[in-house]
Write an enzyme that holds these catalytic residues in place. Structure first.
Site, PDB file in Angstrom:
ATOM      1  N   HIS A   1      -2.276  -2.591  -0.948  1.00 61.34           N
ATOM      2  CA  HIS A   1      -3.600  -2.866  -1.429  1.00 61.34           C
ATOM      3  C   HIS A   1      -4.402  -2.117  -2.145  1.00 61.34           C
ATOM      4  O   HIS A   1      -5.688  -2.205  -2.250  1.00 61.34           O
ATOM      5  CB  HIS A   1      -4.332  -3.564  -0.187  1.00 61.34           C
ATOM      6  CG  HIS A   1      -3.746  -5.080   0.537  1.00 61.34           C
ATOM      7  ND1 HIS A   1      -2.796  -4.409   1.394  1.00 61.34           N
ATOM      8  CD2 HIS A   1      -3.535  -6.120   0.195  1.00 61.34           C
ATOM      9  CE1 HIS A   1      -2.364  -5.614   2.160  1.00 61.34           C
ATOM     10  NE2 HIS A   1      -2.837  -6.707   1.123  1.00 61.34           N
TER      11      HIS A   1
ATOM     12  N   ASP B   1      -5.702 -11.387   7.654  1.00 62.41           N
ATOM     13  CA  ASP B   1      -4.621 -12.437   7.662  1.00 62.41           C
ATOM     14  C   ASP B   1      -4.396 -12.663   9.138  1.00 62.41           C
ATOM     15  O   ASP B   1      -4.188 -13.899   9.681  1.00 62.41           O
ATOM     16  CB  ASP B   1      -3.328 -11.719   7.250  1.00 62.41           C
ATOM     17  CG  ASP B   1      -3.289 -11.306   5.820  1.00 62.41           C
ATOM     18  OD1 ASP B   1      -4.160 -10.413   5.447  1.00 62.41           O
ATOM     19  OD2 ASP B   1      -2.420 -11.924   5.139  1.00 62.41           O
TER      20      ASP B   1
ATOM     21  N   HIS C   1       1.533  -9.235  -4.478  1.00 64.07           N
ATOM     22  CA  HIS C   1       2.545  -8.347  -3.712  1.00 64.07           C
ATOM     23  C   HIS C   1       3.737  -9.227  -4.523  1.00 64.07           C
ATOM     24  O   HIS C   1       5.117  -8.778  -3.730  1.00 64.07           O
ATOM     25  CB  HIS C   1       2.494  -8.468  -2.388  1.00 64.07           C
ATOM     26  CG  HIS C   1       1.367  -8.091  -1.821  1.00 64.07           C
ATOM     27  ND1 HIS C   1       0.698  -6.718  -2.040  1.00 64.07           N
ATOM     28  CD2 HIS C   1       0.477  -8.585  -1.026  1.00 64.07           C
ATOM     29  CE1 HIS C   1      -0.330  -6.654  -1.330  1.00 64.07           C
ATOM     30  NE2 HIS C   1      -0.533  -7.653  -0.761  1.00 64.07           N
TER      31      HIS C   1
ATOM     32  N   GLY D   1      -2.282 -12.147   0.946  1.00 68.38           N
ATOM     33  CA  GLY D   1      -2.980 -12.063  -0.668  1.00 68.38           C
ATOM     34  C   GLY D   1      -2.012 -11.964  -1.372  1.00 68.38           C
ATOM     35  O   GLY D   1      -0.830 -11.668  -1.370  1.00 68.38           O
TER      36      GLY D   1
END
Lengths: 334, 334
Positions: free
Chosen positions: B218, B109, B56, B53
């Site tokens: 997250h 993932d 980051h 995602g």
């Protein structure tokens, strides 16, 4: 406001202890608050010294190293270092060819560096100074007479540092530093105010749905408050005054160096998106970007926001920008 | 919550456009969401691919370049990339010697990279995978079965990238990547929650005067909420579980690689102070730090906080850590 600190009183010393632990290649004097290259003395090169209030990290200590600053002296948060500290930094940076002070234009810094230059002179160190005053947003603010010094400090330190590394004499390094400053202009925008450890609450109130245009890097308010905008709109209102002032400056057909700078708390994801808008606008206006740097380099503690700095750069400035640099925060080349 | 964006829907594409403008040396495919080295095809080297995602940054796209990742595929914010995207990244990274997927242990993932490995295999690309699961704070969280993958991802990508750059075959690069992960442990702390562009409000509530221990990257809550602490106390409670797990792992008398990582909105001034406390505690406990890295590398949007990652490193790992790297966010050596 919560902070990752031990106490407001020890913030700067604690950070310097952390720098010493992380960067054994640097000479970090925690007590006397000087960060210096270990290879400066008797280098036969001009020394570059900068400093100012803490809270703008990685500026300045993060830029000490090969090809950039020789020494830095961090003051308390948003407070000028004292002259004695600057003199110690000058002594640490003196390689036999004199020292250039890079001074951001804030009243306290200017006064203290002036005094330090005299004191260092009495110690037999030839000192030149360059005053950085690139911020087009505000003149004669809370902390300054004239324009404030912000993002262009990075350009001055990098390019003058490269010239010093080449072995150029003090007058040439100083002239080049002044040229970089004269060819640079900046504009900053805040989405939130910052909080100093000593105060513990935001330095100004910025309601939801509003942003502040033309902010400085010390939590001082800017020139205008507006309703929140998109990244594209912020790029437009920020670039406008910068390009306007830059129109008459330097070699007008030369490309620019571009710094898209985060104020500390803006995610890199957002900053890159903002950079995309800035790059597109510059292309639309026929401005060629020779080099771009995107990241948190000249910060204001935990402020959310960004600033744009442009430096009109001839071939020599681009070459010196590209020259190798090895510091904690900026590294490239051999 | 104010953000420097155009719209929540365009955040990732806008950031990629900005990356393309800032880093002309990278091959940034904005539409298909792949960032790749330009010199990967027919390189005769193993390709390293990672992704996950967005939110980051600089992880992962900021680590694409010489000596580290060959390609990265960013998903939507806090959302796994899709298998097709991973396959395109694999194709871009394939230099004839196969590809290693570096996968952080989150359910989405893992599933998508698994599928992508099969699809790439059908295209004739040999794929190995390494699962990064270094976070000691939480097992079986909202997003994971088992430990989460966080800061160690940087160690895996750097060290495996150096091995690939040396021309080692896929099985060796994969084995090394797994060893780095097995020798690494992390723990994170939040002083504030983060805000995703889509949601527009903090992902959890963290009152004034409290912090959250054991957070992930997250915006998911951690293992425990406590009254606010000093940097020194936070270093103690964070290091404790990391050292406990590391006691039985790897070459126990070897030094460690240390990452003191900011979650995105914590000023570098604070992060260095925190690093000073971590370094002191490690010294007190007889742990030798071979190399330390301090900065915002594996972030969680605008979260204030930090994480510590330790990797028990033998001589080979330290040598590969020191090997030259030239990426947007990590650069050293030749």
């Amino acid at each position: 406001m919560k902070m990752l600190i031990n106490s407001p009183e020890t913030v700067v010393a604690d950070a310097l202890r952390g720098m010493a632990a992380a960067h054994p290649d640097l000479d970090v004097d925690v007590e006397r608050r000087v960060v210096a290259r270990r290879d400066a003395r008797d280098s036969g090169r001009v020394g570059l010294v900068s400093g100012g209030g803490s809270g703008h990290e990685p500026l300045h200590a993060g830029f000490v190293g090969h090809g950039m600053l020789t020494a830095a002296c961090p003051g308390e948060v948003f407070t000028s270092p004292v002259p004695d500290q600057m003199v110690r930094a000058a002594a640490a940076a003196h390689g036999g060819q004199g020292v250039l002070f890079v001074v951001k234009n804030y009243t306290g810094d200017v006064m203290n560096f002036e005094m330090a230059a005299e004191l260092a002179g009495e110690d037999g160190i030839q000192v030149e100074q360059v005053l950085v005053n690139d911020d087009v947003a505000v003149t004669d603010s809370l902390y300054t007479a004239g324009r404030r010094g912000t993002g262009a400090t990075l350009f001055v330190e990098k390019i003058a540092g490269a010239a010093a590394e080449e072995g150029r004499p003090l007058d040439q390094v100083a002239a080049l530093a002044r040229k970089v400053n004269e060819c640079s202009r900046s504009f900053g925008v805040a989405l939130s105010a910052c909080t100093t450890p000593a105060k513990g609450s935001p330095t100004f109130e910025l309601p939801d749905g509003e942003l502040e245009l033309g902010i400085g890097i010390h939590g001082e308010p800017g020139r205008e408050r507006r309703a929140m905008m998109t990244a594209k709109e912020i790029a437009e209102v920020s670039l406008g005054p910068v390009l306007e002032e830059l129109a008459d400056i330097g070699p007008v057909d030369a490309p620019v160096l571009l710094l898209v700078n985060g104020m500390g708390a803006t995610p890199l994801l957002e900053l890159y998106g903002f950079h995309g808008e800035v790059a597109r606008l510059l292309a639309d206006r026929g401005v060629t970007v020779a080099r771009a740097l995107v990241g948190n380099y000249v910060t204001s503690l935990d402020m959310a926001g960004c600033s744009i700095t442009l430096c009109r750069a001839d071939e020599e400035l681009v070459r010196l920008w590209d020259a190798p640099v090895q510091t904690a925060a900026l590294r490239w080349g051999r």
